[in-house]
Scaffold this motif. Structure first.
Motif, mmCIF file in Angstrom:
data_model
loop_
_atom_site.group_PDB
_atom_site.id
_atom_site.type_symbol
_atom_site.label_atom_id
_atom_site.label_comp_id
_atom_site.label_asym_id
_atom_site.label_seq_id
_atom_site.Cartn_x
_atom_site.Cartn_y
_atom_site.Cartn_z
ATOM 1 N N ILE A 65 -52.714 -14.436 2.617
ATOM 2 C CA ILE A 65 -53.533 -13.782 3.639
ATOM 3 C C ILE A 65 -52.654 -12.874 4.487
ATOM 4 O O ILE A 65 -52.963 -11.701 4.717
ATOM 5 C CB ILE A 65 -54.230 -14.840 4.522
ATOM 6 N N PRO A 100 -56.706 -12.892 -0.620
ATOM 7 C CA PRO A 100 -57.962 -13.323 -0.018
ATOM 8 C C PRO A 100 -59.211 -12.632 -0.559
ATOM 9 O O PRO A 100 -60.220 -13.298 -0.789
ATOM 10 C CB PRO A 100 -57.781 -13.056 1.466
ATOM 11 N N SER A 101 -59.161 -11.306 -0.763
ATOM 12 C CA SER A 101 -60.388 -10.622 -1.210
ATOM 13 C C SER A 101 -60.806 -11.168 -2.564
ATOM 14 O O SER A 101 -61.974 -11.452 -2.833
ATOM 15 C CB SER A 101 -60.175 -9.125 -1.328
ATOM 16 N N LEU A 104 -62.288 -14.719 -2.278
ATOM 17 C CA LEU A 104 -63.679 -14.768 -1.818
ATOM 18 C C LEU A 104 -64.630 -14.327 -2.923
ATOM 19 O O LEU A 104 -65.710 -14.882 -3.104
ATOM 20 C CB LEU A 104 -63.869 -13.884 -0.575
ATOM 21 N N LEU A 122 -57.916 -24.101 1.452
ATOM 22 C CA LEU A 122 -57.002 -23.236 2.202
ATOM 23 C C LEU A 122 -55.699 -23.986 2.374
ATOM 24 O O LEU A 122 -55.704 -25.157 2.761
ATOM 25 C CB LEU A 122 -57.564 -22.981 3.599
ATOM 26 N N TRP A 130 -54.760 -16.211 10.470
ATOM 27 C CA TRP A 130 -55.165 -16.424 9.082
ATOM 28 C C TRP A 130 -56.247 -17.487 8.957
ATOM 29 O O TRP A 130 -57.028 -17.464 8.013
ATOM 30 C CB TRP A 130 -53.944 -16.786 8.230
ATOM 31 N N TYR A 133 -59.891 -17.082 8.045
ATOM 32 C CA TYR A 133 -60.405 -17.041 6.672
ATOM 33 C C TYR A 133 -61.294 -18.220 6.347
ATOM 34 O O TYR A 133 -62.099 -18.149 5.427
ATOM 35 C CB TYR A 133 -59.256 -16.892 5.662
ATOM 36 N N ARG A 136 -64.615 -16.877 6.758
ATOM 37 C CA ARG A 136 -64.985 -15.991 5.635
ATOM 38 C C ARG A 136 -65.374 -16.816 4.408
ATOM 39 O O ARG A 136 -66.273 -16.455 3.658
ATOM 40 C CB ARG A 136 -63.816 -15.057 5.284
#
Ligand SMILES: Cc1cc2nc3c(=O)[nH]c(=O)nc-3n(C[C@H](O)[C@H](O)[C@H](O)COP(=O)(O)O)c2cc1C
Length: 347
Positions: A65, A100-101, A104, A122, A130, A133, A136
């Protein structure tokens, strides 16, 4: 060839294998532990077909991240001043397009492809931005979040009490970010596991995953370099988490997942009796594939029937230590007895 489906092999249904974990109603206690198994959608579909009750995704790391953030800062032209080290950040860690992208996106794909709960993971150590996230991840549809606390302290000046408090703070920070259930995957290396378990529960954990496995790098004598080694577990590894689940069950008010050394139906049954609501498996599935789940479920059903159990829920915690008045004395007595039992075998 497709894996033999668990459902295809069991007609009519026998013992009730359902269980509750983190408020999720699961069809049985076999959960896929965080591992590369969840990197492929098709693999997770096969695991679901074989009977897996839920899947924990591989972890998204704090470093990934921060890496993406630093890169963004750099490309926006601000990083050069505020983070002069940005370009060389984490030179030795190759994330190979993870991050991260992508994480997800993979979570969304898995949620669309399977019906079983998907638990995101995580991994981090420090409080900080961070942890956002976690939110998210919740927005991307995770049914729960597992916080994987993995930290190897190498600083002689850093006292354990500070590290422990940092971990508790991290759990509290993650709890503030999400409303989905939160599990904490902890290590067995605390002076007082029960005290940490209680503090994680007080900080908002709904479940504890016992235990995280620390990878111990080897030295390559020919190349004179450190060789990272991933060694699959064996059923021998079950004994450590088994003992601690048995000690903590009903002493700390959370659900327990046991991971580490689960390879057979018998291992799962022991874990349940010790007090685990679910068991996590990685090594067995990586080595032998999803079909192992279907086989283990059939063996469990047979065992339950032969021993006149009508449900898994009935077994959970039936051999935990909650009925023992003085668990510390009980532990010492068992230790002395175990050492004594070796005497007659000496040559
Ligand atoms: C190849 C591999 C990758 C793993 N990756 C993760 C991970 O990303 N996050 C995590 O929390 N645990 C990870 N684990 C640990 C597993 O989730 C599990 O807790 C551990 O392997 C013990 O279970 P087992 O005895 O069934 O292998 C990994 C394990 C293996 C073997």
């Amino acid at each position: 060839m497709p894996d033999a489906g668990y459902r295809d092999q069991r007609e009519p249904p026998m013992a009730d294998l359902t269980t509750d974990y983190l408020g999720l109603k699961l069809r049985n206690p076999l959960v896929v532990s965080a591992s590369p198994l969840s990197r492929k959608v098709e693999m997770v579909q096969r695991l679901e077909d074989a009977g897996a009750a839920a899947v924990v995704m591989y972890s998204l790391f704090e470093e990934e991240i921060n890496h993406e953030r630093h890169e963004l800062d750099y490309f926006l032209g601000r990083g050069a001043l505020s983070h002069p080290e940005a370009t060389g950040y984490l030179p030795s860690v190759a994330f190979d397009g993870y991050g991260p992208s992508r994480y997800l996106k993979q979570l969304e794909r898995l949620k669309a492809a399977v019906h079983i709960p998907v638990i995101a993971s995580l991994n981090g150590v420090s409080a900080g931005g961070w942890v956002e996230y976690a939110r998210r991840i919740e927005q991307a549809g995770a049914d729960a979040l597992e916080l994987n606390l993995y930290y190897v302290s190498v600083d002689p000046d850093l006292p354990g009490i500070e590290l422990e408090q940092a971990q508790v703070n991290l759990v509290r920070q993650a709890r503030e970010q999400v409303s989905i259930p939160l599990a904490v995957k902890l290590s067995p290396f605390y002076s007082s596991i029960p005290n940490m378990a209680q503090r994680f529960a007080d900080a908002g954990a709904n479940g504890l995953v016992l235990f995280n496995r620390f990878y111990q790098p080897d030295l390559d004598l020919e190349r004179l370099e450190v060789a990272p080694r991933v060694v699959f577990s064996t059923s021998e590894d079950l004994l450590l988490p088994l003992r601690w689940v048995a000690i903590l069950c009903r002493r700390v008010d959370v659900d327990f997942a046991l991971t580490g050394g689960v390879h057979t139906a018998q291992d799962v049954l022991k874990a349940l009796m010790a007090g685990a609501s679910v068991t996590g498996m990685a090594s067995e599935l990586l080595a032998h594939g999803p079909a192992r789940i279907a086989q283990m479920l059939l063996e469990m059903e047979n065992w339950l029937e032969e021993h006149e159990y009508h449900s898994v829920r009935q077994m959970i915690g039936s051999m935990s230590q909650h009925a023992v008045d003085e668990p510390a004395a009980f532990e010492r007595a068992n230790y002395i007895r175990a050492l004594g039992s070796l005497d007659h075998r000496l040559v």
